[in-house]
Design an enzyme around this catalytic site. Structure first.
Site, short mmCIF file in Angstrom:
data_model
loop_
_atom_site.label_atom_id
_atom_site.label_comp_id
_atom_site.label_asym_id
_atom_site.label_seq_id
_atom_site.Cartn_x
_atom_site.Cartn_y
_atom_site.Cartn_z
N CYS A 62 0.83 -1.22 0.00
CA CYS A 62 0.00 0.00 0.00
C CYS A 62 0.87 1.27 0.00
O CYS A 62 1.90 1.34 0.68
CB CYS A 62 -0.92 0.00 1.23
SG CYS A 62 -2.05 1.41 1.24
N CYS A 66 0.50 4.59 7.00
CA CYS A 66 -0.16 4.44 8.31
C CYS A 66 0.80 3.70 9.24
O CYS A 66 1.17 2.55 8.95
CB CYS A 66 -1.48 3.70 8.16
SG CYS A 66 -2.51 4.39 6.85
N CYS A 69 0.44 -0.05 10.28
CA CYS A 69 -0.06 -1.05 9.33
C CYS A 69 1.02 -1.97 8.75
O CYS A 69 2.05 -1.51 8.24
CB CYS A 69 -0.81 -0.35 8.20
SG CYS A 69 -1.66 -1.52 7.14
N CYS A 106 -16.90 -8.70 5.28
CA CYS A 106 -16.17 -7.44 5.07
C CYS A 106 -14.92 -7.70 4.23
O CYS A 106 -14.09 -8.53 4.59
CB CYS A 106 -15.80 -6.87 6.44
SG CYS A 106 -14.89 -5.33 6.33
N CYS A 137 -19.75 -5.57 3.18
CA CYS A 137 -18.99 -4.40 3.62
C CYS A 137 -17.68 -4.39 2.85
O CYS A 137 -17.11 -5.46 2.59
CB CYS A 137 -18.72 -4.49 5.12
SG CYS A 137 -17.71 -3.12 5.72
N CYS A 197 -19.32 2.54 8.25
CA CYS A 197 -18.59 1.87 9.33
C CYS A 197 -17.34 2.71 9.53
O CYS A 197 -16.48 2.76 8.65
CB CYS A 197 -18.25 0.44 8.89
SG CYS A 197 -17.18 -0.42 10.06
N ARG A 269 -18.13 -2.12 17.51
CA ARG A 269 -17.44 -3.40 17.29
C ARG A 269 -16.11 -3.47 18.06
O ARG A 269 -15.26 -2.60 17.91
CB ARG A 269 -17.18 -3.64 15.79
CG ARG A 269 -16.50 -5.00 15.56
CD ARG A 269 -16.40 -5.41 14.09
NE ARG A 269 -17.66 -5.23 13.41
CZ ARG A 269 -17.83 -4.42 12.38
NH1 ARG A 269 -16.82 -3.74 11.89
NH2 ARG A 269 -19.01 -4.29 11.82
#
Ligand code: SAM
Ligand code: DTB
Ligand code: SF4
Length: 324
Positions: A62, A66, A69, A106, A137, A197, A269
């Protein structure tokens, strides 16, 4: 004394001040849990739990940085970039998840943003998963308004896009995009009529004010995000946050309780980090208002709880899975 906590059954508040939410965090633990549980009971069957299954449809490589991550190309975490999984394999995994009791499926991709060239296969996945009778999702990074509309037309029920933390702390965690860009994608999702979400992560070295600030942004969205994932950082070797000092687990419980109080009708959640939490701590989160989890052995790249351990825990607590 009862602080106004949005307890009106049909009228959740959208005018929270950060100091009010920070004040909730300062309450004695029992007072906070009592307040949160009372609101939880007003709006929900507290013995039902929504179960989502997670699959990584495109892992690693990616472009974003972040700091938590495993999938960022900026860090050496041992996760290699893979190609997008073909739609038929994703649909087959969804069939298994349904058989294992999941109500929502998801699908996550390590993309900075959705590219139009990937739209067709994403649309095929949504249609196929939906046809199985599962809620759908997706979490695919930033979206344009037009892409959000296309996903809605395909039948997407939820889009996950976390704000992660407070606006103030955000630049310490991600430098390749701005907090406002997260909000813009969420606006496109909302405008398209897809359920939102959105939540964040605790345990990244943020302060209580940051945790309260994150919840303030979420609670002042109108409508509230229908689903609010609270993740506890899973420290990943090779990322800048690999050595983040572990968070006091009661702070996680407090964050769940505060989320329940300020977003009374949302699914809250208990997300990443359950594998690192004791069953007692999870039970406290379920009492405080968490009514959703990710099931399955794996999250996106990190280990999650064994399904048999979850089944046993839910049985012991008398928790029943919501129908999808
Ligand atoms: N790339 C998309 C995005 O960032 O929106 C979707 C996938 S991303 C992995 C989904 C969310 O998972 C992140 O926003 C973050 O809140 C959470 N997450 C990722 N890695 C995590 C970790 N190590 N510990 C806890 N939560 C994590
Ligand atoms: C969310 O809030 N948590 C999930 C989901 N949305 C996509 C992801 C958790 C990822 C945990 C780390 C990993 O598996 O790499
Ligand atoms: Fe990419 Fe999402 Fe990981 Fe950030 S959290 S590096 S956007 S996969």
């Amino acid at each position: 004394m009862d602080a106004p906590t949005g307890t009106g059954k049909d009228d959740p508040r959208h005018d929270w001040r950060a100091e009010e939410i920070a004040g909730l965090f300062e309450l004695p633990f029992n007072d906070l849990l009592y307040k949160a549980h009372r609101v939880f009971r007003l709006h929900w069957d507290v013995n039902r739990i929504q179960v989502s299954s997670l699959i990584s449809i495109k892992t690693g490589g990616c472009a974003e940085d972040c700091h938590y991550c495993s999938q960022s190309a900026h860090f050496d975490t041992g996760i290699k970039a893979q190609k997008t999984i073909p739609a038929d394999q994703v649909i087959a995994a969804a069939r298994e998840a349904k058989a294992d009791g999941a109500g929502r499926f998801c699908m996550g991709a390590a993309w900075r943003e959705l590219k139009d060239r990937d739209l067709d296969s994403v649309v095929e996945m949504i249609a196929g998963v939906r046809a199985l009778g599962l809620e759908t999702c997706m979490t695919l990074g930033m979206l344009t308004a037009g892409q959000a509309e296309t996903l809605k037309e395909a039948g997407l029920d939820y889009y996950n896009h976390n704000i992660d933390t407070s606006e103030e702390f955000f630049p310490k965690i991600v430098t390749t995009r701005a907090f406002d860009e997260r909000l813009r994608t969420l606006q496109h999702v909302r405008d398209a009529g897809i359920n939102i979400c959105s939540g964040g992560i605790v345990g990244m070295g943020e302060s209580r004010a940051d945790r309260a600030g994150m919840l303030t942004v979420l609670a002042n969205m109108s409508p509230h995000p229908q689903s609010v994932p609270i993740n506890m950082l899973v420290p990943i070797e090779g990322t800048p946050l690999e050595g983040a000092p572990p968070l006091d687990v009661f702070e996680m419980v407090r964050t769940v309780a505060a989320a329940r109080l300020v977003m009374p009708k949302s699914h809250v959640r208990l997300s990443a980090g359950r594998n690192q939490m004791s069953e007692e701590a999870q039970a406290l989160c379920f009492f405080a208002g968490a009514n959703s989890v990710f099931s399955g052995e794996k999250l996106l790249t990190a280990a999650n709880r064994q399904p048999s351990a979850d089944a046993a825990l839910f049985e012991r607590l008398g928790l029943k899975a919501e129908e999808g």
